[in-house]
Every structure is written in C-alpha cells, then in structure tokens.
Design a protein around this motif. Sequence first.
Motif, short mmCIF file in Angstrom:
data_model
loop_
_atom_site.label_atom_id
_atom_site.label_comp_id
_atom_site.label_asym_id
_atom_site.label_seq_id
_atom_site.Cartn_x
_atom_site.Cartn_y
_atom_site.Cartn_z
N ALA A 180 17.91 -57.72 41.86
CA ALA A 180 18.67 -56.91 40.22
C ALA A 180 19.33 -56.70 40.31
O ALA A 180 20.39 -56.11 39.43
CB ALA A 180 16.98 -56.33 39.58
N ASN A 181 19.39 -55.48 41.54
CA ASN A 181 20.64 -54.31 41.95
C ASN A 181 21.20 -54.72 42.12
O ASN A 181 22.40 -53.62 43.28
CB ASN A 181 19.66 -53.12 42.46
N TRP A 182 22.02 -55.86 42.65
CA TRP A 182 22.94 -56.62 43.64
C TRP A 182 24.23 -56.18 43.27
O TRP A 182 25.16 -55.97 44.72
CB TRP A 182 22.67 -58.13 43.66
N ARG A 183 24.82 -55.44 42.22
CA ARG A 183 25.70 -55.03 41.55
C ARG A 183 26.14 -53.29 42.63
O ARG A 183 25.54 -53.04 41.98
CB ARG A 183 26.32 -55.50 40.22
N ALA A 184 27.38 -53.79 43.20
CA ALA A 184 27.64 -52.34 43.89
C ALA A 184 27.37 -51.21 42.89
O ALA A 184 28.13 -51.39 41.31
CB ALA A 184 28.48 -52.27 44.57
N GLY A 185 27.17 -50.49 42.64
CA GLY A 185 26.50 -49.12 41.96
C GLY A 185 25.88 -49.32 41.21
O GLY A 185 25.24 -48.29 40.02
N THR A 186 24.66 -49.76 40.95
CA THR A 186 23.75 -50.68 40.59
C THR A 186 22.48 -50.39 41.30
O THR A 186 22.60 -50.50 42.13
CB THR A 186 24.00 -52.01 39.86
N ALA A 187 21.72 -48.88 40.36
CA ALA A 187 20.69 -48.52 40.95
C ALA A 187 19.35 -48.35 40.29
O ALA A 187 19.34 -47.28 39.59
CB ALA A 187 20.58 -47.30 41.97
N ARG A 188 19.22 -49.59 39.28
CA ARG A 188 17.89 -49.37 38.05
C ARG A 188 16.72 -49.16 39.48
O ARG A 188 15.91 -49.76 39.84
CB ARG A 188 17.97 -50.83 37.49
N PRO A 189 15.82 -48.46 38.70
CA PRO A 189 14.66 -47.81 39.22
C PRO A 189 13.74 -48.69 39.56
O PRO A 189 14.01 -49.54 38.75
CB PRO A 189 13.81 -46.67 38.19
N ARG A 190 13.10 -48.60 40.56
CA ARG A 190 11.85 -49.92 40.90
C ARG A 190 10.76 -50.59 39.31
O ARG A 190 10.84 -51.68 39.27
CB ARG A 190 11.49 -49.92 42.39
N HIS A 191 10.67 -49.23 39.15
CA HIS A 191 9.73 -49.98 37.91
C HIS A 191 10.13 -50.20 37.24
O HIS A 191 9.23 -50.72 36.25
CB HIS A 191 9.25 -48.06 38.28
N GLU A 192 11.27 -49.80 36.63
CA GLU A 192 11.35 -50.30 35.14
C GLU A 192 11.94 -51.71 35.66
O GLU A 192 11.96 -52.69 34.42
CB GLU A 192 13.38 -49.61 35.36
N ILE A 193 12.57 -52.23 36.71
CA ILE A 193 12.70 -53.47 36.80
C ILE A 193 11.52 -54.24 37.20
O ILE A 193 11.56 -55.29 36.71
CB ILE A 193 13.58 -54.08 38.43
N LEU A 194 10.54 -53.49 37.81
CA LEU A 194 9.60 -54.94 37.74
C LEU A 194 8.30 -55.21 36.22
O LEU A 194 7.34 -55.85 36.58
CB LEU A 194 8.71 -54.27 39.14
N THR A 195 8.39 -54.21 36.12
CA THR A 195 8.04 -54.24 34.43
C THR A 195 8.44 -55.07 33.64
O THR A 195 7.90 -54.98 32.83
CB THR A 195 6.84 -52.82 34.08
N HIS A 196 9.96 -55.33 33.94
CA HIS A 196 10.34 -55.89 32.53
C HIS A 196 10.39 -57.99 33.00
O HIS A 196 10.02 -58.23 33.76
CB HIS A 196 12.22 -55.51 33.33
N PRO A 197 9.87 -57.79 31.34
CA PRO A 197 9.71 -59.05 31.53
C PRO A 197 10.73 -60.06 32.40
O PRO A 197 10.19 -61.32 33.14
CB PRO A 197 9.51 -59.62 30.41
#
Length: 163
Positions: A26-43
Amino acid sequence: MPERWTTRPAVQADGIFLGDMVVEAANWRAGTARPRHEILTHPDHRRYLMGWQRPGDVGVVAVAGSESIGAAWYRMLPRTDPGFGYVGTGVPELIIGVRPMWRAHGVGRELLRALCAAARADGHARICLSVERGNFAQVLYRSEGFAVTSSGIGRDTMVKRLG
Ligand SMILES: CC(C)(COP(=O)(O)OP(=O)(O)OC[C@H]1O[C@@H](n2cnc3c(N)ncnc32)[C@H](O)[C@@H]1OP(=O)(O)O)[C@@H](O)C(=O)NCCC(=O)NCCS
C-alpha cells in the motif's frame, strides 16, 4: 545481512508478517507512509488478509536467517467482496511485498515464480493482480508473463495464464 535466502510455504503463523507486506504494497510510492493500522483496517486492504489462512489461501515466504524478508500469496475473493484485481470467480488474486532493504536482489521474482507454480499445481488456469500505474512492479509482472486485461483509475489489472 545474510547473502542468501530460501523460500517456504506460508503458514497461519505468518499472518502478522503478511500484514507487514500489505503495508509495503500500500505504501509502495516513495514518500508514502500511511500508518499500518490505517491500512490494515481499511476494507480495500483488509480483504487480502482477514481470516488468514483460510481454505484456498496459498503463500510463499522468503526467509534469510531467522528473518522473514518477503512474501507472495493468493486468495479467492468472492464477487460480493472483490479485490482490486478481480477478474472472475475462481481466479486467485495475488499480493506481493519484499522488505525494503532486500529489494532488487531477485527475491520478488523468485516469490512470484514459486507462487505461480503453486497456483498451477493447485489446478488454477489463471492468476490475477492489481498494480498502480507507475509502480515498477509492473515491469516484473510483464517479464513473468502477466498482461494487462483492464484498467481503472490509476491502476491496471494483470492476468497470467498458468497452463
Ligand atoms: C515489487 C517488489 C515485490 C519486487 O520485489 P524485488 O525483490 O524488489 O524484485 P526483484 O529484485 O526480483 O526484481 C525484479 C524486477 O523488478 C524490476 N526492479 C526491481 N527493482 C527495481 C527498481 N528499483 N527500479 C526499477 N525496476 C526495478 C526489474 O525489472 C527487476 O528485473 P531484473 O531482474 O531484470 O533486474 C518489491 O520491490 C516491493 O515489495 N515493492 C513494494 C511493494 C509493492 O509495490 N508491491 C506490489 C504491489 S502491486
């Protein structure tokens, strides 16, 4: 850092590590660092991991020493809750990620080959994925026989025939 890695089938206890790899994808793009919790709870992302390892879930983990360094896995997502790469009932959708310090060493290609071999051995005729446009992973997928079958906003669906 050990120079070599091995691969092994993924097991239920790999769930937390697979979560790390969903975050990497989910954070593949350089400079992207969405938090783990936010990613893993997103449908959009949760469906790739929720309830791991259920029947039909198959994965491969790359291991160096005692550390997991990458993983590729697939699962069958239903028409009622499709993944980004959904192409039809019964076509497994794959996810792949490699820890940043291990990238560009051939781990991803080896995982992809091992997973496609496992899908073929399981009797699947095709395997699919979704990749955002601009992600160099698409170069890897093309070189491993995946072709774009449809395109959405900012992302492509790719399919490989396993016959
Ligand atoms: C995509 C990913 C799984 C590839 O794994 P990897 O171990 O780095 O890949 P490999 O070392 O096997 O490289 C395979 C090919 O990818 C391409 N590649 C690898 N690193 C690259 C880079 N930094 N820039 C451009 N292309 C690159 C090359 O075409 C390479 O082919 P080569 O063997 O001819 O050099 C990994 O980089 C990753 O985890 N990225 C972030 C998560 C992600 O984007 N997941 C996929 C979401 S769809």
